[in-house]
Design a protein around this motif. Structure first.
Motif, mmCIF file in Angstrom:
data_model
loop_
_atom_site.group_PDB
_atom_site.id
_atom_site.type_symbol
_atom_site.label_atom_id
_atom_site.label_comp_id
_atom_site.label_asym_id
_atom_site.label_seq_id
_atom_site.Cartn_x
_atom_site.Cartn_y
_atom_site.Cartn_z
ATOM 1 N N UNK A 290 66.444 10.511 53.989
ATOM 2 C CA UNK A 290 65.083 10.150 54.396
ATOM 3 C C UNK A 290 64.730 10.859 55.702
ATOM 4 N N UNK A 291 65.695 11.004 56.601
ATOM 5 C CA UNK A 291 65.430 11.715 57.868
ATOM 6 C C UNK A 291 65.028 13.162 57.607
ATOM 7 N N UNK A 292 65.714 13.820 56.672
ATOM 8 C CA UNK A 292 65.370 15.205 56.363
ATOM 9 C C UNK A 292 63.942 15.305 55.816
ATOM 10 N N UNK A 293 63.574 14.347 54.930
ATOM 11 C CA UNK A 293 62.201 14.349 54.420
ATOM 12 C C UNK A 293 61.199 14.089 55.535
ATOM 13 N N UNK A 294 61.562 13.215 56.463
ATOM 14 C CA UNK A 294 60.651 12.904 57.571
ATOM 15 C C UNK A 294 60.488 14.103 58.494
ATOM 16 N N UNK A 305 63.866 12.547 65.478
ATOM 17 C CA UNK A 305 64.225 11.467 64.553
ATOM 18 C C UNK A 305 65.738 11.298 64.585
ATOM 19 N N UNK A 306 66.194 10.108 64.988
ATOM 20 C CA UNK A 306 67.621 9.827 65.172
ATOM 21 C C UNK A 306 68.040 8.736 64.194
ATOM 22 N N UNK A 344 63.713 6.168 66.043
ATOM 23 C CA UNK A 344 65.124 5.806 65.916
ATOM 24 C C UNK A 344 65.283 4.901 64.691
ATOM 25 N N UNK A 345 66.171 5.299 63.792
ATOM 26 C CA UNK A 345 66.481 4.519 62.585
ATOM 27 C C UNK A 345 67.889 3.957 62.751
#
Length: 437
Positions: A290-294, A305-306, A344-345
């Protein structure tokens, strides 16, 4: 009153001793006279005690005490007055209890009183009709033995009665009930059961209408967007004025397709209570994807994005549904966070269960809007939503996915200081991954 009795007793004893002394002086046997007088007085006192005991043990309601004179007469009368006063108080209390029971029995909603262990103590006729309880056979039975619904068992023993529970009636699947539990007294329970079949049917009609309309619109919209793509692919000979109109039509068509897809997804989520593909889902790899898509969505806006995921954390559930919910939260953070902002996730577990939070340094949300954020089509700022291409259904999808996975969404936000969306999963949703073969 006690002082009057004490004075009367002292006066009687003084008169008795004086009379015994006079008799003793007359007979020249003062000691024997005192002993005989006190013995007679003691015998008379014991006799009055025995009469009082027999009356207390065997008197009928309203029967007056035995006749007595002097001090013992006052004692009998005082006890009788106290009994009459207590009896009148009991009658008033019983009348109040009878009125409460009669009014409660006349309610259309089911009312059930349980002890601290969840055993049935009392219920009205509506509870019998809705739950199939039988009086007096079911008295003293645990309610979870009679209402055999897994959701009710989990709700009752979970102890969180903030929101009511909706479930089908155990005696008829077509009846829909709303159950509310309230604690009172010494950890006892008051259960209110309400027939919400009519509201449930109306809600189902609304859901069916939205789902059917979405399905019906999908085909013509696909045809329209398909022709628009064909025209735009061959735009060399098109007038520039028409080219701009076609591009705007394609943009709005894409928005409509996104809206229909979200509506169909919501209809699918509402069709069942639990996901069919309930498998362990590794949160670490899912959140990294999901981070890569974001990051791709962020593009030139250069968001930081962490991901901080506890190693080995797995959840029971449907990976596509969880991916959809978490993606909505992360993509919203990207859309509403200014350029070069920080997101931050985090994912972790503790004694209360598993948790996932998305924290951003965005614009923040006023407190008045937070309770309504998960409503369909609710928008804090319609112009801002139009700029980001949102449909107003993202958080509604998140809410329904979390409900299907025994989780809740908590939102905290301060205008100008960002927002935090936290998903709290019950401990039973934490999965142990199967060992690699």
């Amino acid at each position: 009153m006690n002082r009057n009795w004490l004075r009367a007793l002292v006066r009687h004893l003084a008169l008795l001793v004086a009379a015994c002394l006079l008799v003793g002086l007359a007979t020249q046997h003062i000691g024997w006279s005192l002993a005989a007088g006190l013995g007679l007085y003691l015998a008379w006192t014991l006799n009055q005690l025995l009469r009082l005991h027999r009356w207390l043990q065997g008197h009928a309601p309203g029967e007056p005490p035995p006749e007595a004179r002097g001090l013992w007469g006052d004692v009998f009368d005082s006890i009788y007055l106290i009994q009459r006063r207590d009896q009148r108080a009991r009658e008033r209390l019983q009348a109040v209890i009878d009125r409460v029971q009669e009014s409660t029995a006349a309610l259309r909603d089911g009312v059930i009183m349980l002890d601290s262990d969840g055993n049935l103590q009392w219920w009205n006729h509506a509870a019998e009709a809705l739950l199939g309880l039988k009086s007096p056979l079911d008295g003293g039975q645990p309610i979870t033995n009679l209402v055999r619904n897994p959701r009710f068992f989990e709700y009752f023993h979970g102890g969180n009665y903030t929101d009511p529970l909706e479930m089908p009636s155990p005696i008829h699947d077509r009846l829909r009930m709303q159950v509310m539990v309230t604690r009172y007294g010494n950890n006892e329970h008051l259960v209110i059961v309400r027939d919400v079949t009519r509201l449930y049917q109306l809600e189902q009609m609304r859901k069916d209408f939205v789902a059917n309309v979405s399905h019906e619109l999908r085909t013509p919209l696909t045809v329209i967007t398909g022709y628009l793509e064909t025209l735009l692919d061959n735009s060399e000979g098109i007038n520039p004025r028409w080219l701009r109109a076609l591009q705007q039509m394609q943009t709005q068509g894409s928005r409509m397709q996104t809206l229909l897809n979200d509506l169909l997804l919501l209809a699918k989520l509402e069709a069942t209570d639990y996901p069919s593909d309930n498998q362990p889902v590794a949160l670490g790899p899912l959140l990294k994807a999901i981070r890569n898509d974001a990051l791709a969505l962020s593009g030139a806006r250069a968001h930081s994005i962490i991901v901080e995921a506890e190693p080995g954390l797995h959840l029971k559930g449907s990976e596509p549904e969880l991916r959809s919910a978490f993606s909505n939260l992360v993509f919203n953070a990207v859309k509403y966070t200014p350029d070069n902002g920080r997101i931050v996730i985090r994912a972790w577990q503790d004694d209360h269960g598993a948790h996932l939070s998305v924290n951003d340094s965005g614009l923040g949300i006023d407190a008045q809007h937070i309770p309504r954020l998960t409503e369909r089509f609710y928008r804090v700022d319609s112009s801002r939503n139009a700029d980001t291409g949102g449909t107003g259904l993202g958080l509604a999808i998140v809410k329904h996915v979390l409900l299907r996975h025994r989780a809740q969404l908590a939102i905290t936000s301060v205008p100008g200081h960002g927002s935090t969306f936290t998903c709290h999963f019950a401990a039973v949703q934490i999965a142990t991954p199967a060992p690699a073969s």
